[in-house]
Design a protein around this motif. Structure first.
Motif, short mmCIF file in Angstrom:
data_model
loop_
_atom_site.label_atom_id
_atom_site.label_comp_id
_atom_site.label_asym_id
_atom_site.label_seq_id
_atom_site.Cartn_x
_atom_site.Cartn_y
_atom_site.Cartn_z
N PHE A 355 0.78 -1.24 0.00
CA PHE A 355 0.00 0.00 0.00
C PHE A 355 0.81 1.29 0.00
O PHE A 355 0.26 2.37 -0.18
N GLU A 356 2.15 1.18 0.20
CA GLU A 356 2.93 2.42 0.30
C GLU A 356 4.04 2.56 -0.74
O GLU A 356 4.56 3.66 -0.92
N THR A 357 4.44 1.48 -1.42
CA THR A 357 5.66 1.56 -2.24
C THR A 357 5.42 1.79 -3.72
O THR A 357 6.36 2.14 -4.44
N GLY A 358 4.21 1.54 -4.22
CA GLY A 358 3.98 1.63 -5.66
C GLY A 358 4.42 0.39 -6.42
O GLY A 358 4.33 0.34 -7.64
N ALA A 359 4.88 -0.63 -5.68
CA ALA A 359 5.34 -1.87 -6.34
C ALA A 359 4.20 -2.60 -7.05
O ALA A 359 4.45 -3.41 -7.94
N THR A 360 2.97 -2.31 -6.64
CA THR A 360 1.82 -3.02 -7.23
C THR A 360 1.16 -2.24 -8.37
O THR A 360 0.16 -2.67 -8.92
N ASP A 361 1.72 -1.09 -8.72
CA ASP A 361 1.04 -0.20 -9.66
C ASP A 361 1.08 -0.69 -11.11
O ASP A 361 0.22 -0.35 -11.90
N THR A 362 2.11 -1.45 -11.45
CA THR A 362 2.21 -1.95 -12.83
C THR A 362 2.65 -3.41 -12.78
O THR A 362 3.22 -3.85 -11.78
N VAL A 363 2.36 -4.14 -13.85
CA VAL A 363 2.66 -5.58 -13.87
C VAL A 363 4.12 -5.79 -14.29
O VAL A 363 4.58 -5.19 -15.26
N ASP A 364 4.84 -6.65 -13.55
CA ASP A 364 6.22 -7.01 -13.88
C ASP A 364 7.08 -5.76 -14.11
O ASP A 364 7.60 -5.54 -15.21
N PRO A 365 7.24 -4.92 -13.08
CA PRO A 365 7.91 -3.62 -13.25
C PRO A 365 9.34 -3.72 -13.79
O PRO A 365 9.83 -2.77 -14.39
N LEU A 366 10.02 -4.85 -13.57
CA LEU A 366 11.42 -4.95 -14.01
C LEU A 366 11.57 -5.58 -15.39
O LEU A 366 12.69 -5.76 -15.87
N ALA A 367 10.46 -5.94 -16.04
CA ALA A 367 10.53 -6.53 -17.39
C ALA A 367 11.22 -5.56 -18.32
O ALA A 367 11.04 -4.35 -18.23
#
Length: 515
Positions: A355-367
């Protein structure tokens, strides 16, 4: 002059810089699912936040479950004590000193009723870490769900049920491999008809890694075991497009951040190709769904608060790798069972990432990262070398019987430990950055007296149940072991008659023998 060679924990060489463009054009939710099994991943819904818990008696564990649910846990994950895992009741001589220590003691359906008192099974998902006695514990769970009036067709959860990694890495097996594989496929077959939403196995790399394997070995040996389960079910006449939808995986997450993310991506791609080669045509039978637990063996008793940082990094790697559910270890687990405060910090770590990092905002962020894509390819290539070798030996069961997998894990564990001892590998607070006069952290201890409480419960149970019905149900189970019929309905009948876990395991021992 050539620069310093840098390698991952699996020995894969890391280049100083990655400049080649990614060859990846695929989308999440599409074969081979490298980028995730859902199109929207966590934008749709976050991973299931579980906390693995269970200790002492069913009453004590029930209190901890109510606490975790009140703190925002989305699913329960049950730890069973050692006697329960290897088929002994709490009153057995071999259970002495172990009752309620590494998990909860469950001797009969009565204990299961207490464990979930005030919890509606239809409203939650439950993961049970149980293998040799999985059929019996699952039968108890089903019996309780029936008593609560649940629709079994809607019941969801997971039973670990992965016996091959027990022979390879963990040791809580009872019967020889052939009858053990029979029990596993009995669960596959039974649940495909009666509990279609239940995950019938959680093929586990976690314990392979805890025993000392590298990330590549964890990936390879886990998927090789997965292939063995596919073959066992297909040879039973089950349809891969039906039963493979209910297989799930359980991976470890250690400290090498990028290697762990690449491992999860490679696992999805490899499994999609393996299932397709073995006849799967339904996309849901090709998708690798997995639970992750942060690395227990990476936690240190020295400077234990450092473990909060380790767990955070590992949990973030699991999320960036696309896990479906996650357990974060408590910082005090290298010392003893988690305290309530430590368990809360572990859960809050997941909630902060969500809920705080933005890690869930997009799919597979490091692709598309040159490094991540290259590393995913390297891990896949290295894992297939092992899988091809295991296939040539006749599959995972044969490789385990020949001690191949065990020896490979032991060699890696030895190398890793040697690197720590000679200072090649830094463990903060252990072989570098230590401090004099460290204070010890208060730890949680289970009272030995609970064995006496469990023994008393068993006495009361045996005096109050219908012992003729118990004897008759166990006799039918014994007879069925000699033939080929599915044992799940007979185990369920025995459980509902209040036969104990030890009585059921002993009945199977009489026919199957011990390994």
């Amino acid at each position: 002059m050539e620069g310093k060679k840098v390698k991952t924990t699996s020995g894969i060489e890391i280049k100083e810089v990655y400049t080649e463009p990614s060859a990846m054009n695929e989308l999440p939710g599409e074969f081979p699912y490298t980028r995730g099994i859902q199109k929207d991943m966590y934008r749709g819904k976050p991973w299931t936040m579980r906390q693995y818990a269970g200790f002492s008696t069913a009453e004590e564990s029930n209190k901890r479950y109510h606490y975790l649910l009140s703190q925002g846990t989305m699913g329960l994950s049950v730890a069973f004590d050692l006697p329960t895992q290897i088929g002994y009741d709490s009153d057995h001589d071999l259970a002495e000193g172990e009752v309620g220590k590494v998990g909860v003691a469950i001797d009969s359906l009565k204990d299961m009723e207490t464990l979930f008192d005030g919890i509606t099974l239809a409203d939650i998902t439950t993961s049970m870490t149980i293998n040799a006695t999985a059929a019996t514990l699952l039968a108890m769970y089903i019996a309780l769900a029936k008593k609560q009036g649940a629709d079994l067709k809607q019941l969801s959860g997971t039973v670990q049920n992965d016996i091959l990694k027990e022979y390879a890495a963990r040791g809580t097996y009872i019967y020889p491999p052939a009858p053990s594989m029979r029990l596993i496929t009995d669960i596959f077959e039974y649940c495909s008809k009666e509990l279609p939403k239940w995950n019938t196995i959680s093929i586990s790399g976690y314990h392979i890694r805890e025993a000392g394997s590298t990330a590549v070995q964890e990936l390879a040996f886990t998927l090789a075991n997965g292939k063995a389960y596919l073959n066992a079910a297909i040879s039973r006449g089950l349809d891969i497009n039906i039963f493979a939808k209910r297989l799930s995986f359980f991976f470890n997450c250690h400290n090498n951040f990028f290697e762990e993310i690449a491992k999860f991506r490679a696992a999805r791609r490899m499994w999609a190709n393996i299932t397709r080669q073995m006849g799967a045509t339904d996309p849901n039978a090709e998708k690798l769904r997995f639970h992750t637990q942060t690395g227990g063996s990476t936690l240190t008793a020295q400077q234990p608060m450092n473990n909060i940082s380790r767990v955070t990094v590992q949990a973030l790697a699991a999320v960036l790798g696309g896990t479906q559910s996650l357990h974060t270890n408590s910082f005090d687990e290298a010392i003893g069972l988690p305290t309530e405060a430590a368990a809360q910090i572990a859960l809050r770590t997941q909630q902060i990432i969500a809920f705080e990092t933005g890690a869930t905002d997009t799919v597979d962020p490091l692709a598309g990262s040159y490094f991540i894509e290259a590393l995913t390819d390297e891990l896949e290539k290295a894992a297939y070398l092992y899988i091809d070798k295991i296939d040539a030996m006749g599959g995972a069961v044969k490789a385990i019987e020949q001690d191949y997998i065990q020896q490979e894990i032991a060699a890696s564990a030895y190398t890793y430990q040697k690197e720590i001892e000679n200072g090649e590998r830094v463990i903060v607070g252990v072989n570098k950055f230590g401090q004099e006069g460290e204070k010890t952290t208060a730890s949680f201890r289970v009272d030995d007296k609970i064995r006496l409480d469990q023994i008393e419960k068993i006495k009361v149970l045996k005096a109050s149940r219908d012992n003729i019905l118990v004897a008759s149900s166990l006799a039918k189970l014994r007879l069925a072991c000699l033939g080929n019929e599915n044992l799940m309905p007979l185990i369920l009948n025995s459980v509902e008659a209040y036969a104990t876990l030890g009585e059921i395991a002993e009945t199977l021992r009489e026919i199957f023998g011990e390994y």
